[in-house]
Design a protein around this motif. Structure first.
Motif, short mmCIF file in Angstrom:
data_model
loop_
_atom_site.label_atom_id
_atom_site.label_comp_id
_atom_site.label_asym_id
_atom_site.label_seq_id
_atom_site.Cartn_x
_atom_site.Cartn_y
_atom_site.Cartn_z
N ARG A 32 38.21 16.39 -23.44
CA ARG A 32 39.24 17.13 -24.17
C ARG A 32 38.52 17.97 -25.23
O ARG A 32 37.77 17.43 -26.04
N ASP A 40 47.82 19.62 -23.12
CA ASP A 40 48.43 18.31 -23.38
C ASP A 40 49.84 18.23 -22.83
O ASP A 40 50.39 17.15 -22.67
N THR A 44 42.02 19.83 -21.53
CA THR A 44 41.13 18.87 -20.86
C THR A 44 40.58 19.57 -19.63
O THR A 44 41.33 20.21 -18.89
#
Length: 127
Positions: free
Chosen positions: A47, A82, A73
């Motif tokens: 990430r 996210d 990520t």
């Protein structure tokens, strides 16, 4: 501060080493923490903070937005937010993003250390 090589003839080895170290540290402090994707990609599943452009294609026209920064990520060649939105981030064929650079997310301790002087000034003022 010494500015020419002639100045170093009057310095001890320790003074020369110290001056070289200081110059190197000053140079390093000016370097960007951002890593170009052409240079290296993040580790799988890492990430990271990402610098990217929104990329649009309309008929024969192409357009890029200004640079944006977000957290993604990187896994299996795909950049995922996210919110679970995925982008290829390269070789864009339609509306997508074009990832330009990335950097590891600094730890809380790294952020505190980088801002230690600011925190000390706040303490001194009593704010």
């Amino acid at each position: 501060m010494h500015t020419s090589l002639d100045d170093f003839t009057y310095l001890s080895h320790d003074e020369i080493a110290e001056n070289a170290f200081v110059k190197g540290a000053e140079w390093q402090a000016k370097q960007s923490p951002w890593i170009r994707v052409e240079e290296r990609l993040p580790d799988e599943g890492q990430r990271v903070l990402v610098g990217f452009l929104y990329y649009y294609k309309y008929d024969n026209r192409e357009a890029e937005s200004r640079k944006h920064i977000d957290i993604f990520t990187y896994e299996n060649g795909v950049w995922t937010t996210d919110c679970d939105i995925s982008y290829l981030g390269r070789n864009v064929q339609k509306d997508d993003i074009k990832v330009v650079c990335w950097m590891p997310i600094p730890s809380f301790d790294e952020i505190l250390e980088a801002n230690r002087d600011v925190l000390e000034r706040i303490k001194e003022k009593g704010d």
